[in-house]
Design a protein around this motif. Structure first.
Motif, mmCIF file in Angstrom:
data_model
loop_
_atom_site.group_PDB
_atom_site.id
_atom_site.type_symbol
_atom_site.label_atom_id
_atom_site.label_comp_id
_atom_site.label_asym_id
_atom_site.label_seq_id
_atom_site.Cartn_x
_atom_site.Cartn_y
_atom_site.Cartn_z
ATOM 1 N N VAL A 1 -37.031 34.963 49.429
ATOM 2 C CA VAL A 1 -36.221 33.917 48.810
ATOM 3 C C VAL A 1 -37.100 32.683 48.660
ATOM 4 O O VAL A 1 -37.757 32.264 49.612
ATOM 5 C CB VAL A 1 -34.992 33.566 49.686
ATOM 6 N N TYR A 2 -37.114 32.135 47.437
ATOM 7 C CA TYR A 2 -37.832 30.888 47.174
ATOM 8 C C TYR A 2 -36.785 29.797 46.981
ATOM 9 O O TYR A 2 -35.783 30.016 46.306
ATOM 10 C CB TYR A 2 -38.692 31.015 45.913
ATOM 11 N N ALA A 3 -37.034 28.639 47.587
ATOM 12 C CA ALA A 3 -36.031 27.584 47.524
ATOM 13 C C ALA A 3 -36.686 26.222 47.345
ATOM 14 O O ALA A 3 -37.898 26.062 47.544
ATOM 15 C CB ALA A 3 -35.193 27.597 48.792
ATOM 16 N N GLU A 4 -35.842 25.262 46.958
ATOM 17 C CA GLU A 4 -36.299 23.889 46.747
ATOM 18 C C GLU A 4 -37.071 23.407 47.981
ATOM 19 O O GLU A 4 -36.712 23.732 49.110
ATOM 20 C CB GLU A 4 -35.081 22.985 46.505
ATOM 21 N N GLY A 5 -38.117 22.644 47.730
ATOM 22 C CA GLY A 5 -38.935 22.169 48.837
ATOM 23 C C GLY A 5 -40.085 23.097 49.141
ATOM 24 O O GLY A 5 -40.771 22.938 50.151
ATOM 25 N N GLY A 6 -40.292 24.098 48.285
ATOM 26 C CA GLY A 6 -41.425 25.005 48.480
ATOM 27 C C GLY A 6 -41.215 26.034 49.566
ATOM 28 O O GLY A 6 -42.157 26.630 50.071
ATOM 29 N N ILE A 7 -39.960 26.234 49.932
ATOM 30 C CA ILE A 7 -39.632 27.136 51.040
ATOM 31 C C ILE A 7 -39.756 28.602 50.594
ATOM 32 O O ILE A 7 -39.335 28.963 49.504
ATOM 33 C CB ILE A 7 -38.188 26.877 51.528
ATOM 34 N N VAL A 8 -40.309 29.437 51.455
ATOM 35 C CA VAL A 8 -40.305 30.894 51.276
ATOM 36 C C VAL A 8 -39.782 31.505 52.562
ATOM 37 O O VAL A 8 -40.242 31.168 53.643
ATOM 38 C CB VAL A 8 -41.723 31.457 51.034
ATOM 39 N N ARG A 9 -38.817 32.392 52.414
ATOM 40 C CA ARG A 9 -38.317 33.086 53.605
ATOM 41 C C ARG A 9 -37.892 34.502 53.200
ATOM 42 O O ARG A 9 -37.686 34.775 52.004
ATOM 43 C CB ARG A 9 -37.156 32.320 54.241
ATOM 44 N N PRO A 10 -37.717 35.397 54.158
ATOM 45 C CA PRO A 10 -37.282 36.751 53.809
ATOM 46 C C PRO A 10 -35.840 36.746 53.294
ATOM 47 O O PRO A 10 -35.001 35.994 53.800
ATOM 48 C CB PRO A 10 -37.362 37.513 55.138
ATOM 49 N N ALA A 11 -35.568 37.548 52.273
ATOM 50 C CA ALA A 11 -34.192 37.742 51.833
ATOM 51 C C ALA A 11 -33.460 38.586 52.885
ATOM 52 O O ALA A 11 -34.087 39.343 53.631
ATOM 53 C CB ALA A 11 -34.174 38.454 50.488
ATOM 54 N N GLN A 12 -32.155 38.417 52.937
ATOM 55 C CA GLN A 12 -31.352 39.207 53.877
ATOM 56 C C GLN A 12 -31.277 40.640 53.371
ATOM 57 O O GLN A 12 -30.600 40.922 52.394
ATOM 58 C CB GLN A 12 -29.927 38.630 53.964
ATOM 59 N N SER A 13 -31.995 41.521 54.005
ATOM 60 C CA SER A 13 -31.945 42.928 53.622
ATOM 61 C C SER A 13 -32.570 43.741 54.733
ATOM 62 O O SER A 13 -33.145 43.188 55.680
ATOM 63 C CB SER A 13 -32.700 43.178 52.303
ATOM 64 N N ALA A 14 -32.496 45.060 54.566
ATOM 65 C CA ALA A 14 -33.122 45.929 55.564
ATOM 66 C C ALA A 14 -34.632 45.737 55.587
ATOM 67 O O ALA A 14 -35.303 46.112 56.540
ATOM 68 C CB ALA A 14 -32.789 47.386 55.253
ATOM 69 N N LEU A 15 -35.168 45.137 54.502
ATOM 70 C CA LEU A 15 -36.609 44.962 54.405
ATOM 71 C C LEU A 15 -37.086 43.628 54.969
ATOM 72 O O LEU A 15 -38.281 43.338 54.947
ATOM 73 C CB LEU A 15 -37.040 45.059 52.941
ATOM 74 N N SER A 16 -36.147 42.808 55.477
ATOM 75 C CA SER A 16 -36.556 41.463 55.886
ATOM 76 C C SER A 16 -37.602 41.458 57.005
ATOM 77 O O SER A 16 -38.466 40.578 57.004
ATOM 78 C CB SER A 16 -35.356 40.588 56.229
#
Ligand code: ZN
Length: 215
Positions: free
Chosen positions: A92-107
């Motif tokens: 997941v890419y978000a405002e502020g340059g944030i990157v985090r894992p999406a909610q899924s079995a692959l997180s």
């Protein structure tokens, strides 16, 4: 197999564009041929020639992703890889340059990749050499302003200009996220980045992910 791994650089750029395979930054120069599995893993006394010269072991990396990853002797199945997995869906890419894992079995695998190359690293004010987060944040703001201008006055020329701006700056996933509601722009972004698998997207440009993470 190559006789020298540096000779693979042009073919890699032709295949994936002049971008870091991990952080997606566009780099006019300084893109290293990255060995997914280190050519000389910790404890080894000599270079593993298969790893050193095999196309299957190559990606492109900026100096920050390359140095953060170092010579970690990765187990491929523990991570999601940009040339074989649908990493756009997994992060997941978000405002502020944030990157985090999406909610899924692959997180867990997505998180492993974020940690491996330090995509969640913020700017160290003292050192300031790792500017990936800051640059991603700036590109998010550029993309958002472009989106607002498009809403105010939509023309085909402006759409084409936005694609040129996006390819000039890199951070493709940021552009895909900011323009998520504009299917025409998503088509254009998918078409403009060399090597992007159209099989990763359905007819509405929605990302399609398979249970194993592959496109
Ligand atoms: Zn990078």
């Amino acid at each position: 197999m190559y006789t020298e791994y540096k000779n693979a650089r042009k073919a890699l750029i032709d295949r994936m564009g002049q971008y870091c395979s991990y952080c997606e930054a566009r780099l006019p120069s300084g893109l290293a041929v990255e060995h997914v599995k280190p050519k000389k893993p910790p404890g080894a006394t000599q270079v593993n020639q298969i790893r050193a010269l095999s196309w299957d072991n190559f990606l492109l990396a900026c100096v920050n992703c390359n140095s953060t990853k170092g010579d970690t002797d990765v187990i491929i199945a523990d991570y999601l890889w940009p040339d074989s997995d649908n990493t756009f869906s997994a992060f997941v890419y978000a405002e502020g340059g944030i990157v985090r894992p999406a909610q899924s079995a692959l997180s867990p695998k997505a998180l492993n990749m974020i940690k491996l190359v330090g995509l969640d690293k913020q700017l160290d004010e003292d050192d300031a050499s790792d500017r990936r987060w800051l640059n991603r944040k700036e590109v998010w703001d550029i993309a958002e302003r472009a989106r607002q201008r498009l809403v105010a006055g939509d023309t085909p020329d402006m759409r084409e200009q936005i694609v040129e701006t996006a390819t000039g700056h890199g951070f493709w996933s940021v552009w895909m996220t900011v323009f998520a509601q504009d299917r025409d722009m998503l088509y254009r972004f998918i078409a403009c980045l060399p090597g992007t698998s159209t099989e990763c997207f359905d007819v509405n440009c929605m990302s399609v992910i398979r249970p194993g993470g592959q496109c």
